[in-house]
Design a protein around this motif. Structure first.
Motif, PDB file in Angstrom:
ATOM      1  N   GLY A  85      10.703 -62.503  15.170  1.00 46.64           N
ATOM      2  CA  GLY A  85      11.718 -61.963  14.272  1.00 46.64           C
ATOM      3  C   GLY A  85      11.626 -62.558  12.878  1.00 46.64           C
ATOM      4  O   GLY A  85      11.813 -61.864  11.876  1.00 46.64           O
ATOM      5  N   LEU A  86      11.314 -63.855  12.813  1.00 45.06           N
ATOM      6  CA  LEU A  86      11.178 -64.512  11.515  1.00 45.06           C
ATOM      7  C   LEU A  86      10.012 -63.922  10.735  1.00 45.06           C
ATOM      8  O   LEU A  86      10.104 -63.722   9.515  1.00 45.06           O
ATOM      9  N   ARG A  87       8.911 -63.619  11.421  1.00 46.15           N
ATOM     10  CA  ARG A  87       7.767 -63.001  10.734  1.00 46.15           C
ATOM     11  C   ARG A  87       8.127 -61.608  10.222  1.00 46.15           C
ATOM     12  O   ARG A  87       7.795 -61.244   9.085  1.00 46.15           O
ATOM     13  N   VAL A  88       8.783 -60.814  11.040  1.00 49.60           N
ATOM     14  CA  VAL A  88       9.141 -59.447  10.646  1.00 49.60           C
ATOM     15  C   VAL A  88      10.099 -59.472   9.457  1.00 49.60           C
ATOM     16  O   VAL A  88       9.916 -58.738   8.471  1.00 49.60           O
ATOM     17  N   VAL A  89      11.134 -60.311   9.534  1.00 51.42           N
ATOM     18  CA  VAL A  89      12.121 -60.385   8.450  1.00 51.42           C
ATOM     19  C   VAL A  89      11.479 -60.914   7.171  1.00 51.42           C
ATOM     20  O   VAL A  89      11.745 -60.410   6.072  1.00 51.42           O
ATOM     21  N   SER A  90      10.629 -61.906   7.291  1.00 48.69           N
ATOM     22  CA  SER A  90       9.966 -62.475   6.108  1.00 48.69           C
ATOM     23  C   SER A  90       9.073 -61.435   5.443  1.00 48.69           C
ATOM     24  O   SER A  90       9.066 -61.299   4.213  1.00 48.69           O
ATOM     25  N   THR A  91       8.319 -60.704   6.243  1.00 45.32           N
ATOM     26  CA  THR A  91       7.458 -59.651   5.695  1.00 45.32           C
ATOM     27  C   THR A  91       8.287 -58.567   5.025  1.00 45.32           C
ATOM     28  O   THR A  91       7.931 -58.060   3.957  1.00 45.32           O
ATOM     29  N   PHE A  92       9.405 -58.211   5.661  1.00 43.69           N
ATOM     30  CA  PHE A  92      10.289 -57.200   5.078  1.00 43.69           C
ATOM     31  C   PHE A  92      10.821 -57.667   3.727  1.00 43.69           C
ATOM     32  O   PHE A  92      10.818 -56.903   2.750  1.00 43.69           O
ATOM     33  N   LEU A  93      11.292 -58.899   3.652  1.00 42.07           N
ATOM     34  CA  LEU A  93      11.869 -59.412   2.396  1.00 42.07           C
ATOM     35  C   LEU A  93      10.823 -59.439   1.273  1.00 42.07           C
ATOM     36  O   LEU A  93      11.089 -58.993   0.155  1.00 42.07           O
ATOM     37  N   VAL A  94       9.622 -59.929   1.571  1.00 44.33           N
ATOM     38  CA  VAL A  94       8.578 -60.014   0.544  1.00 44.33           C
ATOM     39  C   VAL A  94       8.100 -58.618   0.153  1.00 44.33           C
ATOM     40  O   VAL A  94       8.012 -58.286  -1.039  1.00 44.33           O
TER      41      VAL A  94
ATOM     42  N   VAL B 206      13.482 -47.571   4.199  1.00 44.86           N
ATOM     43  CA  VAL B 206      12.808 -46.633   5.104  1.00 44.86           C
ATOM     44  C   VAL B 206      11.300 -46.874   5.088  1.00 44.86           C
ATOM     45  O   VAL B 206      10.641 -46.907   6.134  1.00 44.86           O
ATOM     46  N   GLY B 207      10.735 -47.047   3.897  1.00 47.58           N
ATOM     47  CA  GLY B 207       9.307 -47.301   3.791  1.00 47.58           C
ATOM     48  C   GLY B 207       8.879 -48.564   4.515  1.00 47.58           C
ATOM     49  O   GLY B 207       7.809 -48.609   5.124  1.00 47.58           O
ATOM     50  N   SER B 208       9.718 -49.588   4.468  1.00 48.65           N
ATOM     51  CA  SER B 208       9.392 -50.848   5.133  1.00 48.65           C
ATOM     52  C   SER B 208       9.438 -50.731   6.649  1.00 48.65           C
ATOM     53  O   SER B 208       8.806 -51.519   7.353  1.00 48.65           O
ATOM     54  N   LEU B 209      10.171 -49.751   7.149  1.00 51.12           N
ATOM     55  CA  LEU B 209      10.297 -49.573   8.598  1.00 51.12           C
ATOM     56  C   LEU B 209       9.409 -48.459   9.141  1.00 51.12           C
ATOM     57  O   LEU B 209       9.355 -48.253  10.358  1.00 51.12           O
ATOM     58  N   LEU B 210       8.699 -47.746   8.256  1.00 44.53           N
ATOM     59  CA  LEU B 210       7.848 -46.639   8.699  1.00 44.53           C
ATOM     60  C   LEU B 210       6.721 -47.101   9.610  1.00 44.53           C
ATOM     61  O   LEU B 210       6.225 -46.335  10.437  1.00 44.53           O
ATOM     62  N   GLY B 211       6.311 -48.368   9.456  1.00 45.43           N
ATOM     63  CA  GLY B 211       5.246 -48.883  10.303  1.00 45.43           C
ATOM     64  C   GLY B 211       5.588 -48.854  11.780  1.00 45.43           C
ATOM     65  O   GLY B 211       4.697 -48.816  12.630  1.00 45.43           O
TER      66      GLY B 211
ATOM     67  N   ALA C 135       6.345 -45.661  -0.866  1.00 42.79           N
ATOM     68  CA  ALA C 135       4.931 -45.765  -0.506  1.00 42.79           C
ATOM     69  C   ALA C 135       4.446 -47.208  -0.590  1.00 42.79           C
ATOM     70  O   ALA C 135       3.704 -47.683   0.280  1.00 42.79           O
ATOM     71  N   LEU C 136       4.863 -47.928  -1.623  1.00 48.77           N
ATOM     72  CA  LEU C 136       4.465 -49.328  -1.762  1.00 48.77           C
ATOM     73  C   LEU C 136       5.085 -50.192  -0.663  1.00 48.77           C
ATOM     74  O   LEU C 136       4.432 -51.103  -0.132  1.00 48.77           O
ATOM     75  N   ALA C 137       6.332 -49.916  -0.321  1.00 47.51           N
ATOM     76  CA  ALA C 137       6.987 -50.672   0.745  1.00 47.51           C
ATOM     77  C   ALA C 137       6.237 -50.489   2.062  1.00 47.51           C
ATOM     78  O   ALA C 137       6.027 -51.450   2.811  1.00 47.51           O
ATOM     79  N   TYR C 138       5.827 -49.262   2.325  1.00 50.32           N
ATOM     80  CA  TYR C 138       5.037 -49.009   3.535  1.00 50.32           C
ATOM     81  C   TYR C 138       3.701 -49.737   3.463  1.00 50.32           C
ATOM     82  O   TYR C 138       3.252 -50.361   4.431  1.00 50.32           O
ATOM     83  N   LEU C 139       3.050 -49.672   2.322  1.00 50.20           N
ATOM     84  CA  LEU C 139       1.744 -50.314   2.132  1.00 50.20           C
ATOM     85  C   LEU C 139       1.805 -51.816   2.398  1.00 50.20           C
ATOM     86  O   LEU C 139       0.903 -52.383   3.038  1.00 50.20           O
ATOM     87  N   LEU C 140       2.866 -52.469   1.938  1.00 47.54           N
ATOM     88  CA  LEU C 140       2.948 -53.920   2.006  1.00 47.54           C
ATOM     89  C   LEU C 140       3.498 -54.447   3.331  1.00 47.54           C
ATOM     90  O   LEU C 140       3.274 -55.616   3.665  1.00 47.54           O
ATOM     91  N   THR C 141       4.212 -53.614   4.081  1.00 43.43           N
ATOM     92  CA  THR C 141       4.857 -54.108   5.296  1.00 43.43           C
ATOM     93  C   THR C 141       4.304 -53.533   6.592  1.00 43.43           C
ATOM     94  O   THR C 141       4.392 -54.179   7.639  1.00 43.43           O
TER      95      THR C 141
END
Length: 321
Positions: free
Chosen positions: A143-152, A81-86, A113-119
């Motif tokens: 899509g590759l950029r979004v997925v890569s950012t999500f994974l990292v 959820v945090g990674s998708l809040l952006g 909070a960290l997931a949101y911060l990083l993605t």
């Protein structure tokens, strides 16, 4: 005497400029650098303007406690959820840290909070649109950029939340700052957005000319040697992203110029790590986090991005899409 260095410097640049004007080849190359850099700047400026004003308005209108009530307590679900809040709180990398800390203060878990911060600097509508336009509506690459950012970002946040306690993510100085910032008016936020626009613009101008200079002036033989080795190319692009410290609304336009010379995996490393670890974020993270958490975020995100970039180079990108 205090004007002597200025006089010497001005004289040097005047002489250098006259020499350039006398050399037609250098003059043509300089014109090509300027043309390429200006095209990047003109394409990126509308997205920077949209991004900083959207970021300011979102920070003014959206209350963190509303979001805190909707986020799950489960660590894995919270990170997702945090990674998708952006997508719903599109704050650029210049202002994502205060929002993440505000979410944490309202009861969101440290992992979320960290997931949101990083993605969030990448996984938000403005940056997705900017990336698509920069790469000529290549949605595979977007899509590759979004997925890569999500994974990292998600992996780093999940690991950090498992290793560190919440105290590594909080300090008294920040709470005092947050309390004061809650009284900021809409007018002040818009003025701040204008300041951010001009601040980010400086980085864009310098980076655009640097990227153009690399493409025009760096000898092709050197570039071929560097880019033919994916390990070297990835490291070079990651260092370049950290040094340039580009805003997420503009980095895709600079990356598009570099993509003519560098392989896809290294370009993706540039697009991912530049919004997690750059010179500005290094200063902010070091100032606001415990040293151990700061080093963990730095090392983990760098290692994950490097490995993911090499994986893309050796075929993972084709498997992902």
């Amino acid at each position: 005497m205090k004007f002597y260095p200025v006089l010497v410097g001005s004289t040097f640049f005047i002489i250098l400029g006259s020499k350039i004007l006398q050399n037609k080849e250098v003059l043509d190359q300089s014109a090509n650098v300027a043309t390429l850099a200006l095209s990047v700047i003109l394409q990126a400026l509308p997205f920077i303007l949209l991004g900083v004003f959207a970021s300011s308005l979102i920070r003014y209108l959206v209350r963190e406690d509303w979001i805190a009530k909707l986020t799950p307590k489960n660590p894995v679900a919270g990170v997702i959820v945090g990674s998708l809040l952006g997508l719903f709180i599109p704050v650029c990398d210049c202002g994502v840290l205060p929002v993440a800390r505000g979410l944490f203060r309202k009861g969101v878990s440290m992992q979320t909070a960290l997931a949101y911060l990083l993605t969030a600097p990448v996984i938000n509508p403005v940056v997705i649109l900017a990336t698509a336009m920069a790469f000529q509506w290549n949605w595979h690459l977007v899509g590759l950029r979004v997925v890569s950012t999500f994974l990292v970002g998600a992996t780093t946040a999940l690991l950090a939340g498992s290793v560190f306690s919440y105290r590594a993510f909080t300090d008294r100085e920040w709470h005092r700052h947050e309390h004061e910032s809650s009284k900021i008016s809409l007018h002040q936020l818009l003025v701040h957005a204008g300041d951010e626009f001009f601040d980010v613009g400086r980085y864009l101008i310098i980076s655009a000319f640097l990227a153009a200079a690399i493409q025009i002036w760096v000898p092709k033989g050197i570039l071929v040697q560097a880019t033919s080795n994916p390990f070297m190319a990835t490291g070079a692009m990651m260092l370049l992203a950290i040094a340039m410290s580009l805003c997420s609304d503009a980095d895709a336009f600079v990356a598009r110029v570099l993509a003519n010379q560098f392989p896809l995996g290294s370009v993706m490393a540039f697009l991912v790590i530049g919004q997690i670890i750059d010179l500005r974020n290094i200063i902010l993270f070091a100032k606001n986090f415990r040293l151990s958490l700061f080093i963990f975020l730095l090392v983990t995100s760098l290692c994950l991005t490097y490995v993911l970039s090499l994986s893309i180079h050796f075929g993972l990108g084709k498997l992902m899409f």
